[in-house]
Design a protein around this motif. Sequence first.
Motif, PDB file in Angstrom:
ATOM      1  N   ASP A 698       0.810  -1.219   0.000  1.00 37.99           N
ATOM      2  CA  ASP A 698       0.000   0.000   0.000  1.00 37.99           C
ATOM      3  C   ASP A 698       0.842   1.268   0.000  1.00 37.99           C
ATOM      4  OD1 ASP A 698       1.015  -0.317   2.499  1.00 37.99           O
ATOM      5  OD2 ASP A 698      -0.900  -0.222   3.564  1.00 37.99           O
ATOM      6  N   GLU A 699       2.100   1.148  -0.407  1.00 38.08           N
ATOM      7  CA  GLU A 699       2.964   2.321  -0.556  1.00 38.08           C
ATOM      8  C   GLU A 699       3.589   2.291  -1.942  1.00 38.08           C
ATOM      9  OE1 GLU A 699       5.806   3.220   2.633  1.00 38.08           O
ATOM     10  OE2 GLU A 699       4.816   1.655   3.818  1.00 38.08           O
ATOM     11  N   MET A 700       3.815   3.470  -2.500  1.00 40.56           N
ATOM     12  CA  MET A 700       4.494   3.575  -3.786  1.00 40.56           C
ATOM     13  C   MET A 700       5.935   4.009  -3.561  1.00 40.56           C
ATOM     14  SD  MET A 700       2.283   2.678  -6.042  1.00 40.56           S
ATOM     15  CE  MET A 700       2.895   3.305  -7.610  1.00 40.56           C
ATOM     16  N   PRO A 701       6.865   3.482  -4.349  1.00 42.66           N
ATOM     17  CA  PRO A 701       8.260   3.921  -4.216  1.00 42.66           C
ATOM     18  C   PRO A 701       8.382   5.423  -4.435  1.00 42.66           C
ATOM     19  CG  PRO A 701       8.109   1.968  -5.596  1.00 42.66           C
ATOM     20  CD  PRO A 701       6.710   2.441  -5.367  1.00 42.66           C
ATOM     21  N   PRO A 702       9.303   6.079  -3.740  1.00 36.95           N
ATOM     22  CA  PRO A 702       9.450   7.527  -3.910  1.00 36.95           C
ATOM     23  C   PRO A 702       9.907   7.879  -5.322  1.00 36.95           C
ATOM     24  CG  PRO A 702      11.264   6.612  -2.617  1.00 36.95           C
ATOM     25  CD  PRO A 702      10.265   5.517  -2.774  1.00 36.95           C
ATOM     26  N   GLY A 703       9.450   9.044  -5.784  1.00 34.26           N
ATOM     27  CA  GLY A 703       9.892   9.541  -7.085  1.00 34.26           C
ATOM     28  C   GLY A 703       9.014   9.161  -8.245  1.00 34.26           C
ATOM     29  N   ARG A 704       8.006   8.302  -8.025  1.00 28.61           N
ATOM     30  CA  ARG A 704       7.122   7.909  -9.137  1.00 28.61           C
ATOM     31  C   ARG A 704       6.085   9.007  -9.342  1.00 28.61           C
ATOM     32  NH1 ARG A 704       5.821   3.528 -12.244  1.00 28.61           N
ATOM     33  NH2 ARG A 704       3.641   3.328 -12.864  1.00 28.61           N
ATOM     34  N   THR A 705       6.053   9.593 -10.524  1.00 31.71           N
ATOM     35  CA  THR A 705       5.150  10.698 -10.824  1.00 31.71           C
ATOM     36  C   THR A 705       3.762  10.169 -11.140  1.00 31.71           C
ATOM     37  OG1 THR A 705       7.004  11.931 -11.766  1.00 31.71           O
ATOM     38  CG2 THR A 705       4.775  12.698 -12.291  1.00 31.71           C
ATOM     39  N   PRO A 706       2.715  10.666 -10.464  1.00 33.01           N
ATOM     40  CA  PRO A 706       1.355  10.217 -10.766  1.00 33.01           C
ATOM     41  C   PRO A 706       0.983  10.530 -12.218  1.00 33.01           C
ATOM     42  CG  PRO A 706       1.415  11.460  -8.706  1.00 33.01           C
ATOM     43  CD  PRO A 706       2.752  11.643  -9.348  1.00 33.01           C
ATOM     44  N   ILE A 707       0.222   9.652 -12.816  1.00 36.12           N
ATOM     45  CA  ILE A 707      -0.232   9.847 -14.190  1.00 36.12           C
ATOM     46  C   ILE A 707      -1.361  10.868 -14.200  1.00 36.12           C
ATOM     47  CG2 ILE A 707      -1.242   8.699 -16.201  1.00 36.12           C
ATOM     48  CD1 ILE A 707       0.036   6.091 -15.095  1.00 36.12           C
ATOM     49  N   GLN A 708      -1.243  11.845 -15.074  1.00 34.86           N
ATOM     50  CA  GLN A 708      -2.290  12.854 -15.199  1.00 34.86           C
ATOM     51  C   GLN A 708      -3.385  12.343 -16.130  1.00 34.86           C
ATOM     52  OE1 GLN A 708      -0.977  16.984 -15.698  1.00 34.86           O
ATOM     53  NE2 GLN A 708       1.140  16.276 -15.504  1.00 34.86           N
ATOM     54  N   THR A 709      -4.626  12.495 -15.686  1.00 34.84           N
ATOM     55  CA  THR A 709      -5.767  11.959 -16.428  1.00 34.84           C
ATOM     56  C   THR A 709      -6.731  13.089 -16.769  1.00 34.84           C
ATOM     57  OG1 THR A 709      -5.560   9.854 -15.257  1.00 34.84           O
ATOM     58  CG2 THR A 709      -7.643  10.269 -16.391  1.00 34.84           C
ATOM     59  N   ARG A 710      -7.259  13.058 -17.987  1.00 35.09           N
ATOM     60  CA  ARG A 710      -8.198  14.085 -18.428  1.00 35.09           C
ATOM     61  C   ARG A 710      -9.374  13.424 -19.125  1.00 35.09           C
ATOM     62  NH1 ARG A 710      -7.737  19.505 -20.241  1.00 35.09           N
ATOM     63  NH2 ARG A 710      -9.880  20.295 -20.454  1.00 35.09           N
ATOM     64  N   LEU A 711     -10.604  13.788 -18.708  1.00 44.26           N
ATOM     65  CA  LEU A 711     -11.830  13.296 -19.326  1.00 44.26           C
ATOM     66  C   LEU A 711     -12.313  14.314 -20.347  1.00 44.26           C
ATOM     67  CD1 LEU A 711     -14.243  11.321 -19.435  1.00 44.26           C
ATOM     68  CD2 LEU A 711     -15.239  12.588 -17.518  1.00 44.26           C
ATOM     69  N   LEU A 712     -12.391  13.896 -21.609  1.00 46.02           N
ATOM     70  CA  LEU A 712     -12.849  14.773 -22.690  1.00 46.02           C
ATOM     71  C   LEU A 712     -14.188  14.287 -23.228  1.00 46.02           C
ATOM     72  CD1 LEU A 712      -9.515  15.265 -24.703  1.00 46.02           C
ATOM     73  CD2 LEU A 712     -10.420  16.665 -22.832  1.00 46.02           C
ATOM     74  N   THR A 713     -14.758  15.038 -24.143  1.00 46.16           N
ATOM     75  CA  THR A 713     -15.978  14.626 -24.835  1.00 46.16           C
ATOM     76  C   THR A 713     -15.617  14.185 -26.248  1.00 46.16           C
ATOM     77  OG1 THR A 713     -16.443  16.828 -25.718  1.00 46.16           O
ATOM     78  CG2 THR A 713     -17.270  16.338 -23.506  1.00 46.16           C
ATOM     79  N   SER A 714     -16.570  13.520 -26.887  1.00 43.10           N
ATOM     80  CA  SER A 714     -16.304  13.029 -28.240  1.00 43.10           C
ATOM     81  C   SER A 714     -15.997  14.171 -29.199  1.00 43.10           C
ATOM     82  CB  SER A 714     -17.508  12.219 -28.744  1.00 43.10           C
ATOM     83  OG  SER A 714     -18.684  13.008 -28.710  1.00 43.10           O
ATOM     84  N   GLY A 715     -16.512  15.368 -28.919  1.00 36.20           N
ATOM     85  CA  GLY A 715     -16.230  16.517 -29.777  1.00 36.20           C
ATOM     86  C   GLY A 715     -14.822  17.040 -29.635  1.00 36.20           C
ATOM     87  N   GLU A 716     -14.102  16.566 -28.620  1.00 36.15           N
ATOM     88  CA  GLU A 716     -12.728  17.020 -28.391  1.00 36.15           C
ATOM     89  C   GLU A 716     -11.700  15.979 -28.823  1.00 36.15           C
ATOM     90  OE1 GLU A 716     -12.983  19.815 -24.487  1.00 36.15           O
ATOM     91  OE2 GLU A 716     -13.626  17.733 -24.173  1.00 36.15           O
ATOM     92  N   ARG A 717     -12.117  15.042 -29.669  1.00 36.19           N
ATOM     93  CA  ARG A 717     -11.211  13.985 -30.108  1.00 36.19           C
ATOM     94  C   ARG A 717      -9.997  14.555 -30.844  1.00 36.19           C
ATOM     95  NH1 ARG A 717     -14.738  11.024 -31.664  1.00 36.19           N
ATOM     96  NH2 ARG A 717     -14.669   9.357 -30.111  1.00 36.19           N
ATOM     97  N   GLU A 718     -10.205  15.581 -31.667  1.00 39.19           N
ATOM     98  CA  GLU A 718      -9.081  16.162 -32.405  1.00 39.19           C
ATOM     99  C   GLU A 718      -8.048  16.769 -31.458  1.00 39.19           C
ATOM    100  OE1 GLU A 718      -8.424  15.887 -35.554  1.00 39.19           O
ATOM    101  OE2 GLU A 718     -10.235  14.671 -35.816  1.00 39.19           O
ATOM    102  N   ILE A 719      -8.502  17.282 -30.314  1.00 40.89           N
ATOM    103  CA  ILE A 719      -7.553  17.822 -29.325  1.00 40.89           C
ATOM    104  C   ILE A 719      -6.646  16.708 -28.827  1.00 40.89           C
ATOM    105  CG2 ILE A 719      -7.365  18.895 -27.050  1.00 40.89           C
ATOM    106  CD1 ILE A 719      -9.996  20.294 -27.560  1.00 40.89           C
ATOM    107  N   SER A 720      -7.223  15.547 -28.572  1.00 44.73           N
ATOM    108  CA  SER A 720      -6.409  14.426 -28.094  1.00 44.73           C
ATOM    109  C   SER A 720      -5.410  13.971 -29.154  1.00 44.73           C
ATOM    110  CB  SER A 720      -7.309  13.254 -27.679  1.00 44.73           C
ATOM    111  OG  SER A 720      -7.998  12.722 -28.791  1.00 44.73           O
ATOM    112  N   TYR A 721      -5.820  13.986 -30.441  1.00 46.65           N
ATOM    113  CA  TYR A 721      -4.886  13.605 -31.495  1.00 46.65           C
ATOM    114  C   TYR A 721      -3.712  14.588 -31.552  1.00 46.65           C
ATOM    115  CZ  TYR A 721      -8.503  10.414 -33.268  1.00 46.65           C
ATOM    116  OH  TYR A 721      -9.421   9.408 -33.399  1.00 46.65           O
ATOM    117  N   ARG A 722      -4.009  15.890 -31.412  1.00 48.32           N
ATOM    118  CA  ARG A 722      -2.920  16.876 -31.433  1.00 48.32           C
ATOM    119  C   ARG A 722      -1.982  16.682 -30.247  1.00 48.32           C
ATOM    120  NH1 ARG A 722      -7.140  20.525 -32.861  1.00 48.32           N
ATOM    121  NH2 ARG A 722      -7.111  21.437 -30.766  1.00 48.32           N
ATOM    122  N   PHE A 723      -2.556  16.322 -29.112  1.00 49.43           N
ATOM    123  CA  PHE A 723      -1.727  16.095 -27.923  1.00 49.43           C
ATOM    124  C   PHE A 723      -0.793  14.903 -28.144  1.00 49.43           C
ATOM    125  CE2 PHE A 723      -0.935  14.298 -23.696  1.00 49.43           C
ATOM    126  CZ  PHE A 723      -0.494  15.433 -23.016  1.00 49.43           C
TER     127      PHE A 723
END
Length: 944
Positions: A698-723
């Motif tokens: 129940d512990e994570m090793p130090p220094g591991r960066t949390p993954i950033q998560t973003r919820l988009l809509t289907s109309g923002e699919r092109e934004i995800s492709y550019r990213f």
Amino acid sequence: MPSALETLVKILKLERDLGCADKAVIGGLRAFAQNWVKDAHAQARKPEHHALVDELAGLLSNYTDLSGTDSRDQAIKYMIGRITGRVAPSSGNLPVPPTPPVTESVAEPVPESIPTPDASPEVIDPPQPRRDPPQGRNPFREKRLERRPRESQPPPEGNKGSKKETERETYPDRGGQRGRPAPPQEPEDAGDDLFSKGGEIRPTDDPYAPFTGSVINIPQTPDPARVFRPPRKARAPRDQSREAAYFRRLDAPITTLKGIGPKIGEKLAALDLHTVRDWLYLFPRRYLDYTRMTPIRRLEPGQLTTVAGTVRNAVIIKGRRGVDVLNVILDDGTGTLTASFFGQPYLISKFPRGEQVVFSGKTGIYQGRITLDNPEWEPIEQEALHTRKMIPVYPLTKGLSAHAMRRLSAKVVGMFADDMPDYLPQSVLDRLEMADLGWSLRQLHFPDSEEARRHARQRIAFDELILLQLGMLRNRRVWQSQPGLALEVQDQWLEGALAALPFQLTGAQRRAIEIIREDLARTLPMNRLLQGDVGAGKTAVAAAALLIAVMSGAQGAIMAPTSILAEQHYRGISRLIQAMTRSLVPEESENPQSGEPLVKVALLTGATPAAERAELLAALREGRIHILIGTHALIQEGVEFERLGLAVIDEQHRFGVEQRGALRGKGTNPHLLVMTATPIPRTLALTVHADLDYTVLDEMPPGRTPIQTRLLTSGEREISYRFIRGHLEKGRQAFIVYPLIESDENKESRAAVSEYERLQKEVFPDRRLGLLHGRMSPSQKDGIMNAFSRGEIDVLISTTVVEVGIDVPNASVILIEGANRFGLAQLHQLRGRVGRGQHPGFCILLPDGEGGTERLEVMEETNDGFVLAQKDLEQRGAGELFGTRQSGEGLKMGEYMNPALVELAQLEARTLYAEDPDLSLPEHDLLRTQIERIFGVTSGGDVS
């Protein structure tokens, strides 16, 4: 004869049924307590049992002085909870009259079974229901009083003896448990423009000793008021010859029934219906509730409803993206609504003008009018509509209509359900107020009411849970009945080896290693589950355990589900083993005669060349290979160990029962460590893996960066492709995951195959794309994954086959299409495929519809897999988690298994097993037979 505690439970339930009027026994509960306490003390075995008896005796003596029905009802529920071990000792919240204080108790929650008393107290039979109300009472007033919600607190002192209070005591609410507390609230846990807990259970010398740990606090959830308690009929004396004849008929082919010939049998086989038993347990997928029909004019948007009416018109129009939409106008005399079927124009022949149909679905609104999108539907059955029943809707196959399925089901249920022998002991059903099995089967198929169906559903779900738990406990007992190897190392040696690792171990890793070390030092074979979130460091713990086994003179093996994961383990564990042995004993780290390392690690997969394989197997038999890492190749014929002491299985749910058992069979009862990164709430883990001791990192090793998560809509699919393109230009790689391999008929979800072609042509024409899905052969999958690992593929288009076993440090972005189709725990596993190297990881979620997005928001808030798994359990039920099992029978009621029911089954299973491990008592005979039918007669195979 019932024990003193069982007798008390029955009397308390009778007292509650009689309106808490202190009339369940002659003289009241205070007089009863004087004789009961003597018998109970005579049967008690331990000091804590005597303390529990004293506590109950004090409560019984004070019961008469409690004012008001609510106060007495609360005291009854508390006493029953203390007896069954589901309630902790009171902290002073119970209503207490002005009498001497009740003796405080520190009793353990579950006393051992105690001898049968010589006599039972005189109990007054409950009164029979009367047609006429008591003189002077208004029968309509009585009905209103029975339906009135009961107050959870006792009335003020000044209201004693009031008319309202007298009526409440005279006409009690018989609607089940009252005043149940609300469930405890769980505490909340909490680059780029786009992205601007646990413990251990230690084994004992007697793993099946009665439960003596902390009180299990079962989360209580308020149930809807019950109109009645499920009927219970007295069990007739057992007739084993009659039972045997019944079970033979139950397991006979369905075609042996009159009216079901070979042709219908072939159609039923398509629904996996082969025997009578199969049909009894083929429960309807939904019901048409004609008892709650809603007029169209009263419908509101967002309402789950069933409506019936006459088809006024049906037309096909062109929708968005050229999809044909069938619009059906339904009129019920109070108004009209439009039912839209997307991509299903062929249904127009089913809706001729004047046809009477019933639609079920969730209402919406379009241009100010009520609509239903893709509703369930079928022609109205006039008989059902007129009798206002709940009509079952079964899965269908070609050639069998809904009406035919109902007719056949009524035949099977009518012939067999009521005569089904109940395998759960009567005492268990009494304690839990569970319905009879036969009644439950009938009510699940043809319910008399929603309340009846709820009780039936709870009974069948409880059965599945307790049978699963008992089957695994039995198999664990068989597995540990034969001694294993005791593998021991010195403290100083182990500390030196761990200190030599190239990184600092977390506290959780150190605790896990120490617990595993204690397990290995015993002759009782270890059977432990190591659960840790993605990146928690399970591999380091496994490496330490394998080294302990090797330094104790034994061999170790680790089996992974894919060759890529096996190769990753080979490289990682070899590096860790080399570091620990070289730094510890540099002068002995190599064999002076051969120059080979002190601990030889080898890799065996399906791709291993024949000559190399033959040489490797010979060295393994002779003990010159100490640790063997591989895939299913480890369990093939010809793989023989000289002295296998520890077997490690990674991502254990990806292997079948026989495969796991085959690896264990390569040694003489070796210790077993299974690992998983799939987060499972602790409550479910202790049930799903009841045959395993449980340890969590129940512990994570130090220094591991949390993954950033973003919820988009289907109309923002092109934004995800550019990213994604931005990260590809930096030299990174990406995943794009789809829920389907190929598009379904409704074209509601994007699919991997078609999107791979579109993305390659239109979105990433200048990039190297790869396609991976479950229909590929193992060699094709390995080839694609290896190419991605080597950087020869920029974007991997895949289904969920990448959920585990993929470690590509250069991958930094994962886009998950149709995210609303996945559970939170599965999304978390997919998210863990990125951010595994020095670059930060990013996850983009794209739902494919308007619904189901609210629950995805928690993915943006936390990276804790156990928090997400708990949310999954609360939102989707236990079916998703239990669905990962690959043994026994499928769990049909998984979606209705709430945490309270899981813990209840767990407690009852452990209590039964503590009292009768072999289930050899006469009252457990049918239960043992049922477990043997599901899990095998004497199998000691792994069922987890």
